[in-house]
Motif scaffolding. Structure first.
Motif, PDB file in Angstrom:
ATOM      1  N   GLU A   1       0.835  -1.208   0.000  1.00  0.00           N
ATOM      2  CA  GLU A   1       0.000   0.000   0.000  1.00  0.00           C
ATOM      3  C   GLU A   1       0.871   1.259   0.000  1.00  0.00           C
ATOM      4  O   GLU A   1       0.568   2.236  -0.697  1.00  0.00           O
ATOM      5  N   LEU A   2       1.974   1.219   0.746  1.00  0.00           N
ATOM      6  CA  LEU A   2       2.896   2.354   0.752  1.00  0.00           C
ATOM      7  C   LEU A   2       3.503   2.555  -0.632  1.00  0.00           C
ATOM      8  O   LEU A   2       3.603   3.688  -1.128  1.00  0.00           O
ATOM      9  N   TRP A   3       3.882   1.451  -1.276  1.00  0.00           N
ATOM     10  CA  TRP A   3       4.482   1.532  -2.620  1.00  0.00           C
ATOM     11  C   TRP A   3       3.478   2.098  -3.626  1.00  0.00           C
ATOM     12  O   TRP A   3       3.837   2.917  -4.482  1.00  0.00           O
ATOM     13  N   LEU A   4       2.214   1.687  -3.537  1.00  0.00           N
ATOM     14  CA  LEU A   4       1.188   2.204  -4.450  1.00  0.00           C
ATOM     15  C   LEU A   4       1.020   3.711  -4.299  1.00  0.00           C
ATOM     16  O   LEU A   4       0.888   4.441  -5.287  1.00  0.00           O
ATOM     17  N   ASN A   5       1.042   4.179  -3.069  1.00  0.00           N
ATOM     18  CA  ASN A   5       0.878   5.614  -2.842  1.00  0.00           C
ATOM     19  C   ASN A   5       2.118   6.410  -3.235  1.00  0.00           C
ATOM     20  O   ASN A   5       2.012   7.592  -3.571  1.00  0.00           O
ATOM     21  N   GLU A   6       3.284   5.770  -3.205  1.00  0.00           N
ATOM     22  CA  GLU A   6       4.510   6.439  -3.642  1.00  0.00           C
ATOM     23  C   GLU A   6       4.643   6.441  -5.164  1.00  0.00           C
ATOM     24  O   GLU A   6       5.432   7.213  -5.719  1.00  0.00           O
ATOM     25  N   HIS A   7       3.890   5.556  -5.850  1.00  0.00           N
ATOM     26  CA  HIS A   7       3.911   5.472  -7.317  1.00  0.00           C
ATOM     27  C   HIS A   7       2.471   5.578  -7.828  1.00  0.00           C
ATOM     28  O   HIS A   7       1.903   4.609  -8.346  1.00  0.00           O
ATOM     29  N   PRO A   8       1.827   6.746  -7.680  1.00  0.00           N
ATOM     30  CA  PRO A   8       0.399   6.872  -7.997  1.00  0.00           C
ATOM     31  C   PRO A   8       0.049   6.581  -9.452  1.00  0.00           C
ATOM     32  O   PRO A   8      -1.004   6.005  -9.730  1.00  0.00           O
ATOM     33  N   GLU A   9       0.910   6.969 -10.396  1.00  0.00           N
ATOM     34  CA  GLU A   9       0.595   6.716 -11.808  1.00  0.00           C
ATOM     35  C   GLU A   9       0.590   5.220 -12.106  1.00  0.00           C
ATOM     36  O   GLU A   9      -0.294   4.705 -12.801  1.00  0.00           O
ATOM     37  N   ALA A  10       1.596   4.525 -11.572  1.00  0.00           N
ATOM     38  CA  ALA A  10       1.643   3.069 -11.756  1.00  0.00           C
ATOM     39  C   ALA A  10       0.454   2.410 -11.069  1.00  0.00           C
ATOM     40  O   ALA A  10      -0.174   1.488 -11.619  1.00  0.00           O
ATOM     41  N   ALA A  11       0.120   2.878  -9.873  1.00  0.00           N
ATOM     42  CA  ALA A  11      -0.999   2.300  -9.128  1.00  0.00           C
ATOM     43  C   ALA A  11      -2.317   2.493  -9.873  1.00  0.00           C
ATOM     44  O   ALA A  11      -3.183   1.606  -9.875  1.00  0.00           O
ATOM     45  N   LYS A  12      -2.496   3.648 -10.527  1.00  0.00           N
ATOM     46  CA  LYS A  12      -3.727   3.892 -11.276  1.00  0.00           C
ATOM     47  C   LYS A  12      -3.847   2.951 -12.473  1.00  0.00           C
ATOM     48  O   LYS A  12      -4.942   2.504 -12.814  1.00  0.00           O
ATOM     49  N   LYS A  13      -2.721   2.615 -13.109  1.00  0.00           N
ATOM     50  CA  LYS A  13      -2.758   1.659 -14.227  1.00  0.00           C
ATOM     51  C   LYS A  13      -3.161   0.266 -13.736  1.00  0.00           C
ATOM     52  O   LYS A  13      -3.921  -0.446 -14.399  1.00  0.00           O
ATOM     53  N   ILE A  14      -2.634  -0.106 -12.561  1.00  0.00           N
ATOM     54  CA  ILE A  14      -3.006  -1.403 -11.987  1.00  0.00           C
ATOM     55  C   ILE A  14      -4.488  -1.397 -11.641  1.00  0.00           C
ATOM     56  O   ILE A  14      -5.216  -2.381 -11.891  1.00  0.00           O
ATOM     57  N   ALA A  15      -4.979  -0.294 -11.069  1.00  0.00           N
ATOM     58  CA  ALA A  15      -6.400  -0.190 -10.722  1.00  0.00           C
ATOM     59  C   ALA A  15      -7.274  -0.287 -11.969  1.00  0.00           C
ATOM     60  O   ALA A  15      -8.351  -0.901 -11.943  1.00  0.00           O
ATOM     61  N   GLU A  16      -6.840   0.309 -13.084  1.00  0.00           N
ATOM     62  CA  GLU A  16      -7.601   0.228 -14.334  1.00  0.00           C
ATOM     63  C   GLU A  16      -7.752  -1.214 -14.794  1.00  0.00           C
ATOM     64  O   GLU A  16      -8.824  -1.624 -15.258  1.00  0.00           O
ATOM     65  N   LEU A  17      -6.670  -1.986 -14.680  1.00  0.00           N
ATOM     66  CA  LEU A  17      -6.746  -3.404 -15.052  1.00  0.00           C
ATOM     67  C   LEU A  17      -7.774  -4.130 -14.191  1.00  0.00           C
ATOM     68  O   LEU A  17      -8.565  -4.935 -14.690  1.00  0.00           O
ATOM     69  N   ALA A  18      -7.761  -3.865 -12.875  1.00  0.00           N
ATOM     70  CA  ALA A  18      -8.688  -4.531 -11.967  1.00  0.00           C
ATOM     71  C   ALA A  18     -10.121  -4.113 -12.248  1.00  0.00           C
ATOM     72  O   ALA A  18     -11.043  -4.943 -12.223  1.00  0.00           O
TER      73      ALA A  18
END
Length: 653
Positions: A365-382
């Motif tokens: 969760e910390l890594w996702l918040n530190e890399h918001p653009e990458a996290a948003k791409k992962i969220a789009e896939l889900a």
């Protein structure tokens, strides 16, 4: 025939292994007995004492494993009175892996076979040689079929700082279906050791018939992250996230040092790479540690998506949506792992779910918040996966609405409309049905309690089936009509559940109800079995309450499926220095005796239960047997069959 004291045979030493090798190892090929030697060398590397492991496949079908670890002690064992190396190779349950309560133990998180491993290798080999370099000398001894044929002797000098062990084994082909070791499996095993132990050099040399040799080498300085990057061929949605986390000494929930290391990433398309390990042991069939990783990824991404308001209206994420495009390498460390079967291909430890989930979630969760653009791409896939799942569920709903059947009033249906996730439990009795309703996952699990014995439908025509209320309710709940074996797959078009689970008591009456239900499905709903939708639940027969042992070992509950598992659990507890009289053993008379929490944990939770899938046998083989067992006019045939096979059936129940 007389029955006297002389009639009782006592197997000593390694005789049990040679008498019943299938209880101790795989018997399709000798790979597993060689793996035990490799695991011992890897344990030395895990403890920081080994830098290189060399494996050689010799022309004479023997295999040697050499490491530069500390070397097995050669001094006389203070209890056994023989060299310690002899004890290791000739005694079951002997080794350096039992002292796990010692926080400084080199084998606290070992991957070895709990002291059984290399003794099994010895028992199932025509010859086994052990060469130990230690204390300025080289020492050699040899065995055959588990017996010492060349006592330990010093064969040369060595530098004082030099140490290591070389084991060469000639597997006895009479114990295995094939004498050949599958090269691909061996390569994957050795590669995994290099992946999980960064900097460890692992090599495999294969001697050719013409005298030449070929060698492969593996070494991953960056460990799992480097390895996963090499496996991924398609475009990444986000960078690889690799980390590790282990319980500190003052942890109140988990033993110090237990935890996990992982590398995980998401790809936009293409194939996935997924590998998991427990204490360096590959678990190709997955298990509860993978469930913990899946839960952590779901919790972390769901929290991120909700915090950033990424979820469209009406979209509800599920764990499989988040994990559908995930690739990972996971290495869990558990103090006392419990595996399914002796070959350890699947982890069953219930506490591994919570352990891995807790260790992974916060860092992810910390890594996702530190890399918001990458996290948003992962969220789009889900989110895309969730929307596709929802559309599929809506199609099922339309087919369901077109029918006129009214669902049974006693059916406690699930909320999900996705048949790939939905499950229905056919439960024996209202009491067990009440516990199942309270303990189930209402999202995906439905409960249909059955009253009394189900009708024997072997000789009932399809047109008369619905005269019986229980059969009628089962068919309506499932959403399918009776059909024959020649019917097309379209008869399952309105099926409402991906899994139909028969859940009965672990006694004779429960077995009878299970047979009656199997007869119903085989005779009138064969496509359900053919497509793999029918399962047996396997509730435990016993519960063992183990008292706590200090701060790091709280009280435990161990469930045993049958008498054999109960005795195996007691044997393991003895090795942990737990007195048998301190263990309280309860026998469940039926599912109704379990409370909802116990029933969920042991029999219904997807992460910890054990389901048995029912396969469709050949009709020319199964038909006559079922007719003999279930036909009304087959009493004489049943009697003859019971006289011939009664002892076998009794032994298996």
């Amino acid at each position: 025939m007389s029955y006297t004291a002389e009639s009782i045979a006592v197997l000593k030493g390694l005789e049990p292994v040679r008498h019943r090798p299938g209880m101790y190892t795989r018997t399709d090929c000798p790979l597993h007995i060689i793996q035990e030697v490799i695991d011992n060398a890897a344990d030395e590397a895990l403890a920081g004492h080994c830098k290189r492991i060399q494996v050689t496949l010799h022309r004479d079908q023997s295999v040697s494993v050499q490491d530069d670890g500390r070397g097995i002690p050669v001094e006389v064992h203070p209890v056994e009175g023989v060299p310690t190396v002899e004890v290791v190779f000739t005694r079951l349950h002997a080794g350096g892996k039992f002292n796990k309560n010692d926080g400084d133990s080199a084998y606290r998180f070992s991957g070895g076979l709990h002291g059984v491993g290399v003794s099994v290798t010895n028992a199932l080999s025509t010859r086994l040689e052990v060469e130990v370099t230690r204390g300025g000398g080289r020492h050699l001894m040899a065995f055959s079929g588990g017996d010492v044929i060349e006592p330990l002797r010093q064969v040369g000098e060595a530098p004082k700082k030099a140490s290591g062990t070389r084991v060469r084994a000639w597997p006895d082909g009479s114990f295995f279906d094939s004498p050949h070791i599958p090269l691909g499996e061996l390569e994957r095993l050795l590669r995994s050791k290099a992946v999980l132990l960064p900097g460890l050099e692992v090599s495999l040399t294969i001697e050719q018939a013409d005298g030449s040799a070929s060698t492969q080498n593996w070494c991953f300085q960056q460990g799992m992250q480097q390895y996963l990057a090499e496996q991924i061929q398609d475009e990444l949605a986000a960078p690889i996230f690799a980390a590790e986390k282990y319980a500190p000494k003052d942890d109140e929930n988990f033993p110090p040092g237990s935890g996990a290391a992982w590398a995980i990433c998401w790809t936009l398309e293409g194939g996935l790479a997924r590998e998991s390990y427990v204490n360096l042991i590959p678990t190709p069939a997955g298990g509860t540690h993978e469930s913990g990783l899946r839960q952590a990824a779901f919790d972390a991404l769901k929290s991120f998506a909700e915090h950033h308001a990424l979820l469209p209206k009406g979209v509800k994420l599920a764990a499989e949506d988040v994990f559908t495009r995930a690739s990972f390498v996971l290495a869990a460390r558990l103090l006392d792992p419990s595996f399914q079967g002796q070959t350890k291909e699947r982890l069953n430890s219930r506490d591994a779910v919570a352990l891995v989930a807790r260790m992974v979630r916060d860092p992810l969760e910390l890594w996702l918040n530190e890399h918001p653009e990458a996290a948003k791409k992962i969220a789009e896939l889900a989110i895309k996966a969730a929307q596709a799942r929802t559309r599929a569920g809506q199609k099922v709903e339309k087919r369901k609405q077109s029918g006129v059947a009214i669902l049974p009033g006693k059916l406690s249906d699930c909320q999900s409309e996705d048949i790939s996730r939905n499950e229905i439990f056919l439960v024996e009795g209202d009491s067990a049905g009440g516990s199942a309703k309270s303990g189930r996952d209402k999202e995906t699990q439905a409960i249909l309690p059955l009253r009394g014995k189900v009708l024997n439908t072997w000789e009932v025509e399809a047109g008369s089936l619905f005269a019986n209320r229980e059969v009628h309710d089962i068919a309506v709940a499932l959403g399918i009509d009776p059909h024959g074996p020649e019917a097309g797959d379209a008869v399952l078009a309105n099926l409402r559940y991906g899994k139909v689970v028969i859940m009965t008591d672990a006694d004779v009456d429960g077995s009878h109800i299970r047979v009656l239900l199997c007869t119903l499905f085989y005779r009138h709903f064969p496509k359900l079995i053919e497509h793999g939708h029918l399962y047996f639940a396997q509730p435990p027969l016993y519960r063992l309450d183990v008292p706590g042992q200090g701060k790091n070992r709280p009280p435990r509950k161990i469930y045993a499926l049958d008498n054999a598992e109960r005795e195996a659990a007691l044997d393991k507890l003895k090795l942990e220095k737990i007195k048998p009289e301190s263990v309280s053993i309860s026998r469940f008379k039926g599912l109704g005796e379990m409370n909802s929490e116990q029933l969920w944990e042991t029999t219904m939770c997807p992460d910890t239960r054990r389901l048995m899938r029912v396969r469709l046998p050949r009709r020319d083989e199964a038909g006559p047997v079922l007719n003999m067992l279930m036909g009304k006019n087959e009493a004489s045939g049943r009697r003859a069959w019971m006289e011939a096979n009664g002892a076998l059936v009794g032994a298996e129940m």
